[in-house]
Design a protein around this motif. Structure first.
Motif, PDB file in Angstrom:
ATOM      1  N   PHE A  81       0.801  -1.263  -0.099  1.00  0.00           N
ATOM      2  CA  PHE A  81       0.062  -0.069  -0.120  1.00  0.00           C
ATOM      3  C   PHE A  81       0.959   1.230   0.132  1.00  0.00           C
ATOM      4  O   PHE A  81       2.187   1.021   0.482  1.00  0.00           O
ATOM      5  CB  PHE A  81      -0.965  -0.190   1.003  1.00  0.00           C
ATOM      6  CG  PHE A  81      -0.432  -0.105   2.646  1.00  0.00           C
ATOM      7  CD1 PHE A  81      -0.061   1.105   3.350  1.00  0.00           C
ATOM      8  CD2 PHE A  81      -0.211  -1.219   3.359  1.00  0.00           C
ATOM      9  CE1 PHE A  81       0.426   1.170   4.447  1.00  0.00           C
ATOM     10  CE2 PHE A  81       0.596  -1.254   4.608  1.00  0.00           C
ATOM     11  CZ  PHE A  81       0.689  -0.010   4.965  1.00  0.00           C
ATOM     12  N   ASP A  82       0.144   2.307  -0.513  1.00  0.00           N
ATOM     13  CA  ASP A  82       1.005   3.631  -0.298  1.00  0.00           C
ATOM     14  C   ASP A  82       0.848   4.240   0.855  1.00  0.00           C
ATOM     15  O   ASP A  82      -0.067   4.737   1.330  1.00  0.00           O
ATOM     16  CB  ASP A  82       0.615   4.478  -1.701  1.00  0.00           C
ATOM     17  CG  ASP A  82       1.163   5.766  -1.759  1.00  0.00           C
ATOM     18  OD1 ASP A  82       2.300   6.019  -1.681  1.00  0.00           O
ATOM     19  OD2 ASP A  82       0.381   6.897  -1.626  1.00  0.00           O
ATOM     20  N   ARG A  83       1.944   4.157   1.816  1.00  0.00           N
ATOM     21  CA  ARG A  83       1.876   4.928   3.059  1.00  0.00           C
ATOM     22  C   ARG A  83       1.572   6.220   3.079  1.00  0.00           C
ATOM     23  O   ARG A  83       0.874   6.925   3.932  1.00  0.00           O
ATOM     24  CB  ARG A  83       3.336   4.596   3.931  1.00  0.00           C
ATOM     25  CG  ARG A  83       3.686   3.378   4.100  1.00  0.00           C
ATOM     26  CD  ARG A  83       4.979   3.056   4.760  1.00  0.00           C
ATOM     27  NE  ARG A  83       6.023   3.274   3.763  1.00  0.00           N
ATOM     28  CZ  ARG A  83       7.421   3.330   4.014  1.00  0.00           C
ATOM     29  NH1 ARG A  83       7.779   3.574   5.200  1.00  0.00           N
ATOM     30  NH2 ARG A  83       8.304   3.327   3.038  1.00  0.00           N
ATOM     31  N   LEU A  84       1.935   7.187   1.904  1.00  0.00           N
ATOM     32  CA  LEU A  84       1.615   8.414   1.936  1.00  0.00           C
ATOM     33  C   LEU A  84       0.095   8.815   2.138  1.00  0.00           C
ATOM     34  O   LEU A  84      -0.411   9.677   2.219  1.00  0.00           O
ATOM     35  CB  LEU A  84       2.302   9.131   0.820  1.00  0.00           C
ATOM     36  CG  LEU A  84       3.843   9.516   0.928  1.00  0.00           C
ATOM     37  CD1 LEU A  84       4.156  10.155  -0.513  1.00  0.00           C
ATOM     38  CD2 LEU A  84       4.096  10.482   1.935  1.00  0.00           C
ATOM     39  N   SER A  85      -0.642   7.720   1.412  1.00  0.00           N
ATOM     40  CA  SER A  85      -2.089   7.850   0.936  1.00  0.00           C
ATOM     41  C   SER A  85      -2.696   7.549   2.645  1.00  0.00           C
ATOM     42  O   SER A  85      -3.951   7.938   2.560  1.00  0.00           O
ATOM     43  CB  SER A  85      -2.803   6.861   0.089  1.00  0.00           C
ATOM     44  OG  SER A  85      -2.021   7.250  -1.097  1.00  0.00           O
TER      45      SER A  85
END
Lengths: 119, 119
Positions: B108-112
């Protein structure tokens, strides 16, 4: 002529862009593709081409993890290797319609692929 | 007794942890699980349980995208919805051995999912 399967279409697309052949890859993408990418939604082939075409030159290698197919859906897991990382995975979930990639949910961790911009 | 399939094991695991039943989920995980998670590799069930057990309480909803199975490999794509986002996807590629989850590549995209820490 036999129509290529969804799996074959995605394999063809994947081989093309990861070897730098963006033109070939885009022949397999629908004009009205919708792609959910990390932090942004891409709509239409021009936006999609710009995104993939921007990333492809940074590839230094590729390691496949797994690929799956179920009817018109195809899932890929792989390591898109760059100068930043060889071990951060990406996943894509494609939906094929009329022989082209109509939808893509593209997942990777932006933080793993380089320093964040405007984080 | 019929052994559950790899797909059934993962579905059981996925239902359990996403409904907050971490104990049930962990019965389906091998003691020596190896998990590639964003930014870190987790080795062993204790580390894995801490990671999943830390994330599960933040779930406010769940929307499935697709699931795939091919022998001992199972792929899941879904939206783990939190206060931060309802539209950032996650993917997991599981490998099942001896009826348990032995490997997981979790993307998953941690920033999101929230502001980066020590970015």
């Amino acid at each position: 002529m036999t129509q290529p399967s969804a799996h074959e279409i995605v394999q063809d697309y994947h081989r093309a862009w990861t070897s730098g052949n963006i033109d070939r890859a885009m022949t397999l993408v629908a004009d009205d593709i919708v792609c959910r990418a990390p932090g942004e939604d891409l709509t239409g082939k021009d936006a999609y081409r710009e995104f993939i075409g921007g990333f492809a030159p940074t590839l230094t290698g590729l390691a496949e993890i797994a690929d799956f197919a179920d009817g018109e859906r195809v899932g890929l897991f792989y390591y898109p290797q760059t100068a930043a990382t060889a071990t951060a995975p990406a996943a894509e979930c494609f939906t094929i319609r009329d022989g082209k990639i109509a939808e893509n949910v593209l997942i990777f961790d932006r933080l793993s692929f380089g320093p964040p911009v405007d984080a």
